[in-house]
Write an enzyme that holds these catalytic residues in place. Sequence first.
Site, mmCIF file in Angstrom:
data_model
loop_
_atom_site.group_PDB
_atom_site.id
_atom_site.type_symbol
_atom_site.label_atom_id
_atom_site.label_comp_id
_atom_site.label_asym_id
_atom_site.label_seq_id
_atom_site.Cartn_x
_atom_site.Cartn_y
_atom_site.Cartn_z
ATOM 1 N N CYS A 178 -30.126 -5.555 -0.137
ATOM 2 C CA CYS A 178 -31.172 -6.492 -0.547
ATOM 3 C C CYS A 178 -31.597 -6.308 -2.001
ATOM 4 O O CYS A 178 -32.708 -5.849 -2.279
ATOM 5 C CB CYS A 178 -32.385 -6.416 0.354
ATOM 6 S SG CYS A 178 -33.413 -7.882 0.117
ATOM 7 N N LYS A 321 -25.700 -7.376 -0.028
ATOM 8 C CA LYS A 321 -25.796 -6.714 1.267
ATOM 9 C C LYS A 321 -27.114 -7.055 1.951
ATOM 10 O O LYS A 321 -28.158 -6.505 1.604
ATOM 11 C CB LYS A 321 -25.676 -5.196 1.089
ATOM 12 C CG LYS A 321 -24.339 -4.753 0.521
ATOM 13 C CD LYS A 321 -24.231 -3.247 0.456
ATOM 14 C CE LYS A 321 -22.936 -2.778 -0.175
ATOM 15 N NZ LYS A 321 -21.711 -3.234 0.501
ATOM 16 N N THR A 322 -27.060 -7.965 2.916
ATOM 17 C CA THR A 322 -28.272 -8.421 3.596
ATOM 18 C C THR A 322 -27.998 -8.677 5.077
ATOM 19 O O THR A 322 -26.846 -8.820 5.492
ATOM 20 C CB THR A 322 -28.753 -9.776 3.003
ATOM 21 O OG1 THR A 322 -27.719 -10.751 3.221
ATOM 22 C CG2 THR A 322 -29.062 -9.683 1.521
ATOM 23 N N ALA A 323 -29.090 -8.779 5.830
ATOM 24 C CA ALA A 323 -28.982 -9.210 7.223
ATOM 25 C C ALA A 323 -28.459 -10.641 7.259
ATOM 26 O O ALA A 323 -27.719 -11.029 8.166
ATOM 27 C CB ALA A 323 -30.344 -9.113 7.899
ATOM 28 N N CYS A 357 -31.490 -14.491 0.044
ATOM 29 C CA CYS A 357 -32.496 -13.587 -0.463
ATOM 30 C C CYS A 357 -33.799 -14.357 -0.634
ATOM 31 O O CYS A 357 -33.947 -15.106 -1.595
ATOM 32 C CB CYS A 357 -32.026 -13.028 -1.810
ATOM 33 S SG CYS A 357 -33.167 -11.820 -2.462
HETATM 34 C C1 LIG Z 1 -36.684 -3.009 1.753
HETATM 35 C C2 LIG Z 1 -35.595 -3.864 2.319
HETATM 36 C C3 LIG Z 1 -35.709 -5.247 2.265
HETATM 37 C C4 LIG Z 1 -34.711 -6.056 2.768
HETATM 38 N N1 LIG Z 1 -34.886 -7.416 2.730
HETATM 39 C C5 LIG Z 1 -33.944 -8.223 3.272
HETATM 40 C C6 LIG Z 1 -34.139 -9.640 3.303
HETATM 41 O O1 LIG Z 1 -35.146 -10.154 2.829
HETATM 42 N N2 LIG Z 1 -33.179 -10.406 3.862
HETATM 43 C C7 LIG Z 1 -32.053 -9.860 4.411
HETATM 44 O O2 LIG Z 1 -31.242 -10.594 4.946
HETATM 45 N N3 LIG Z 1 -31.823 -8.523 4.381
HETATM 46 C C8 LIG Z 1 -32.747 -7.693 3.831
HETATM 47 N N4 LIG Z 1 -32.550 -6.336 3.824
HETATM 48 C C9 LIG Z 1 -31.207 -5.782 4.148
HETATM 49 C C10 LIG Z 1 -30.889 -5.642 5.624
HETATM 50 O O3 LIG Z 1 -31.887 -4.925 6.287
HETATM 51 C C11 LIG Z 1 -29.554 -4.932 5.744
HETATM 52 O O4 LIG Z 1 -28.600 -5.559 4.928
HETATM 53 C C12 LIG Z 1 -29.047 -4.933 7.193
HETATM 54 O O5 LIG Z 1 -29.916 -4.204 8.019
HETATM 55 C C13 LIG Z 1 -27.650 -4.334 7.233
HETATM 56 O O6 LIG Z 1 -27.199 -4.175 8.539
HETATM 57 P P1 LIG Z 1 -26.121 -3.072 8.897
HETATM 58 O O7 LIG Z 1 -25.813 -3.227 10.328
HETATM 59 O O8 LIG Z 1 -25.021 -3.091 7.911
HETATM 60 O O9 LIG Z 1 -26.907 -1.686 8.642
HETATM 61 P P2 LIG Z 1 -28.235 -1.190 9.352
HETATM 62 O O10 LIG Z 1 -29.002 -2.319 9.942
HETATM 63 O O11 LIG Z 1 -28.913 -0.317 8.380
HETATM 64 O O12 LIG Z 1 -27.708 -0.332 10.594
HETATM 65 C C14 LIG Z 1 -26.871 0.768 10.461
HETATM 66 C C15 LIG Z 1 -26.931 1.567 11.758
HETATM 67 O O13 LIG Z 1 -25.887 2.547 11.740
HETATM 68 C C16 LIG Z 1 -26.392 3.755 12.235
HETATM 69 N N5 LIG Z 1 -25.590 4.841 11.709
HETATM 70 C C17 LIG Z 1 -25.642 5.420 10.484
HETATM 71 N N6 LIG Z 1 -24.736 6.406 10.409
HETATM 72 C C18 LIG Z 1 -24.093 6.443 11.591
HETATM 73 C C19 LIG Z 1 -23.063 7.253 12.113
HETATM 74 N N7 LIG Z 1 -22.519 8.243 11.422
HETATM 75 N N8 LIG Z 1 -22.646 7.030 13.383
HETATM 76 C C20 LIG Z 1 -23.193 6.038 14.118
HETATM 77 N N9 LIG Z 1 -24.184 5.242 13.673
HETATM 78 C C21 LIG Z 1 -24.621 5.442 12.419
HETATM 79 C C22 LIG Z 1 -27.844 3.789 11.803
HETATM 80 O O14 LIG Z 1 -28.613 4.647 12.644
HETATM 81 C C23 LIG Z 1 -28.251 2.322 11.935
HETATM 82 O O15 LIG Z 1 -28.793 2.052 13.207
HETATM 83 C C24 LIG Z 1 -33.552 -5.482 3.345
HETATM 84 C C25 LIG Z 1 -33.436 -4.096 3.419
HETATM 85 C C26 LIG Z 1 -34.438 -3.279 2.928
HETATM 86 C C27 LIG Z 1 -34.297 -1.791 3.034
#
Ligand SMILES: Cc1cc2nc3c(=O)[nH]c(=O)nc-3n(C[C@H](O)[C@H](O)[C@H](O)COP(=O)(O)OP(=O)(O)OC[C@H]3O[C@@H](n4cnc5c(N)ncnc54)[C@H](O)[C@@H]3O)c2cc1C
Length: 429
Positions: A178, A321-323, A357
């Site tokens: 984000c 990188k976003t949700a 975003c």
């Molecule tokens: C402050 C902030 C603001 C944001 N604002 C936005 C926004 O406005 N709009 C938007 O779309 N996105 C936003 N995002 C980004 C969004 O939250 C992420 O891009 C999204 O959560 C990514 O999903 P992911 O599944 O890749 O990772 P995550 O959701 O972070 O999940 C990763 C998972 O993997 C697990 N994991 C880690 N290591 C291991 C391992 N070795 N073995 C097994 N599991 C593991 C973790 O425990 C976690 O549960 C924001 C993020 C932050 C921090």
Amino acid sequence: MNSVFHIIVRRLSTQQNHYKLVVIGAGCGGLACASKLAKKLPKDSIAIIDKNDTHIYQPGWTLVGAGLKTAEELEKPQSQFIPQNTTWIQSYANKIEPEKNLVQLDDGRKISYEYLIVAAGIEMNFDKIKGAVDALDNDPQHVISIYTRKYVRNVFNTLNNFRGGQAIFTFPMMPIKCPGAPQKIMYLAEDLFRRNNVRDKITVMYNTSLPVIFGVKKYAAALMEIVKERNIQLNTRLNLVEVRAKSKEAIFENLDQPGTMKTFKYDVLHIGVPMQPFEFLAKSPLADANGFVDVVKETLQHKKFPNVFGIGDCTNIPTSKTAAAIAGSNSILVRNLSNLMFGTNHPVHKYDGYTSCPLVTGYNKCILAEFDFDGNPLETLPINQAKERRLSYILKKDVMPTMYWKMLITGNWNGPAVFRKLFRLGGAK
Ligand SMILES: Cc1cc2nc3c(=O)[nH]c(=O)nc-3n(C[C@H](O)[C@H](O)[C@H](O)COP(=O)(O)OP(=O)(O)OC[C@H]3O[C@@H](n4cnc5c(N)ncnc54)[C@H](O)[C@@H]3O)c2cc1C
Ligand SMILES: *[C@@H]1O[C@H](CO)[C@@H](O)[C@H](O)[C@H]1NC(C)=O
Ligand SMILES: *[C@@H]1O[C@H](CO)[C@@H](O)[C@H](O)[C@H]1NC(C)=O
Ligand SMILES: CC(=O)N[C@H]1CO[C@H](CO)[C@@H](O)[C@@H]1O
Ligand SMILES: CC(=O)N[C@H]1CO[C@H](CO)[C@@H](O)[C@@H]1O
């Protein structure tokens, strides 16, 4: 003693160690895929590996920093979201051997798979900034960050109690998740200072490692207007390398003259945290030279191991990188993988890099940036989303969280393209 031993041996020997599909990570990307695939596969075919028992809606942290939400309301027990008929393995993966189709867990167990989805997210690393952790831990009245569960709780207090001086907001080296968040919290803070009648006693500064305020031209132009109008000082190509809490000094490297430092005095410092791939992934054969899972950007399939897919922050897909990026790509991954698993040939769209975003610019307004791999706007609504709007703010604050919990991670979301088509058919634009 003896009987305990026997129980343990029995439990170990009856534990299932092979799954048709293994998913690493039960965050946004892992659940968005697993919950769709769970509906297509028989019971006990899918294992989801993640030690963390709390699921956090991270996009809400920006609003927590502004006092608009509580940290608690963004957190729910992970057990509510692990899809039915799948196995939740509460461990972390610490090694992947894709040549052998094996994942090793932190307790030493090995799990084998036919297909693998990697969705472990990205690691935050404040240690890349000397003195940052110490300052965040011991001086939360002056040094803050919305980027973690622990530190986000201090942000609003600090901003709301701030009465005068220099407030600096930093943006680290890419890649980060984000990339809009470090400036969203700045706009909210600036608005808060106005509401608290202290704005004229405060200098607001945005120091970014990037050469521009935002990577997409259309929105950068709109943001530059806002920055000028609200008297925010933009400093580019500066990377925070050290925080000296005692003297309230932030040291930045001038990226145009590597090795040259520039010191700024601060009264409030908001840190955009540097990030890096998790080590177990960076070291695995799945990683590219930078440590990210090396997938084909249009299909999310691994470049070397066709039975492996990656989604979300852990991949090298060249979009922000976003949700939202996960919401734009999870259906593509699921369809492609289903074709592979079931030998079908259903048509699959190519991922266009859709990401979004919501740039919250104040307590009731927001620019809703949506764009593709090439930085071309890919707007869902039939209006100019570069304009600050209350509607976009309501979408960000109230609608998106519900869509995340009720649709995206529960497998009921098929991508934003549906809405784009709907609005276009409606005749607009
Ligand atoms: C402050 C902030 C603001 C944001 N604002 C936005 C926004 O406005 N709009 C938007 O779309 N996105 C936003 N995002 C980004 C969004 O939250 C992420 O891009 C999204 O959560 C990514 O999903 P992911 O599944 O890749 O990772 P995550 O959701 O972070 O999940 C990763 C998972 O993997 C697990 N994991 C880690 N290591 C291991 C391992 N070795 N073995 C097994 N599991 C593991 C973790 O425990 C976690 O549960 C924001 C993020 C932050 C921090
Ligand atoms: C779960 O994730 C949160 C937020 O990142 C973190 O604070 C916590 O330490 C994690 N718990 C475990 C068991 O890893
Ligand atoms: C879970 O599996 C059982 C037994 O195979 C099946 O009856 C049930 O419908 C499944 N539940 C879901 C949500 O798929
Ligand atoms: C070291 C330094 O201050 N570099 C730059 C910061 O950003 C401004 C505005 O973009 C530049 O003019 C400075 O030279
Ligand atoms: C197995 C399968 O469906 N693979 C497809 C994945 O997506 C790409 C891009 O659309 C197709 O070319 C593949 O055939």
